[in-house]
Design an enzyme around this catalytic site. Sequence first.
Site, mmCIF file in Angstrom:
data_model
loop_
_atom_site.group_PDB
_atom_site.id
_atom_site.type_symbol
_atom_site.label_atom_id
_atom_site.label_comp_id
_atom_site.label_asym_id
_atom_site.label_seq_id
_atom_site.Cartn_x
_atom_site.Cartn_y
_atom_site.Cartn_z
ATOM 1 N N SER A 102 0.739 -1.055 0.099
ATOM 2 C CA SER A 102 -0.175 0.003 -0.003
ATOM 3 C C SER A 102 0.800 1.092 0.033
ATOM 4 O O SER A 102 2.164 1.299 0.676
ATOM 5 C CB SER A 102 -0.878 -0.143 1.117
ATOM 6 N N TYR A 160 -1.359 -0.160 10.308
ATOM 7 C CA TYR A 160 -1.435 -0.701 8.924
ATOM 8 C C TYR A 160 -0.256 -0.161 8.381
ATOM 9 O O TYR A 160 0.193 -0.916 7.463
ATOM 10 C CB TYR A 160 -2.934 -0.216 8.295
#
Length: 262
Positions: free
Chosen positions: A152, A165
Amino acid sequence: MTLRNTNSRDRWSLVGKKALITGATKGIGLAIAEDFLAFGAEIMIVARDAEAVKQQLQIWNQQGLPAYGVGADVATFEGREAVMQFLQETFGRLDILVNNVGTNIRKKAIEYTPEEYDFIFQTNLTSVFELCQLTYPFLKASSQASIVNIGSVAGLTSVRTGAPYGMTKAALTQLTRNLAVEWASDGIRVNTVAPWFIRTPLTEPLLSNSDTIEAVIARTPLGRVGEPEEIAGLVTFLCLPTASYITGQCIAVDGGFLAYGF
């Protein structure tokens, strides 16, 4: 591997390749699975929802496509064991591993509980590391194997998704670099694809908020969110013979987000 004597059509084909894709019943994982099938690969999909796996396999099998799958949670030891047992019994070998499973809990750093922190790390990072370990003998036997990790842009810059995350995705990029170097002599290439906002069931609740979608588009030079197929295209390319000299890379698919300054 010498490409000069390779048929150009073969360089753009996955015929004869066996691929394992986690989290493959929806969103990015499903798009990758369908792309692989279109390029001639035989696939094995994994997802926590066994019924969703069964339903998706029925769709493909009715079309005569070579797809198999198992319901398992790769964030757990038992889930990974189930995947490996199915892999050994059904596939017997492996050429491609796509680590797509991921999760998030969005909140301020000081608000995470130890259980939430562990859940994110087990799902996003530990599952990837251990699946790479477990499938290594199969990938080594392929001699022309490819691992693609779905990271990501949150692992490359702050995007207000939550610190744990972002931490897992940053670690995933470094894992990619380490394995790419360590396993290069075994014929295993390892790369990461790092998406920005992609329209999936996971992001739909966020993108349905007008303030969020406006903020995302304002920071994205191409002026829109991405589609799962746009991630799948790069993943597929990285697994093709024509990409045989690409390894250890983290490639963003972000509509220009990371390149945008003032």
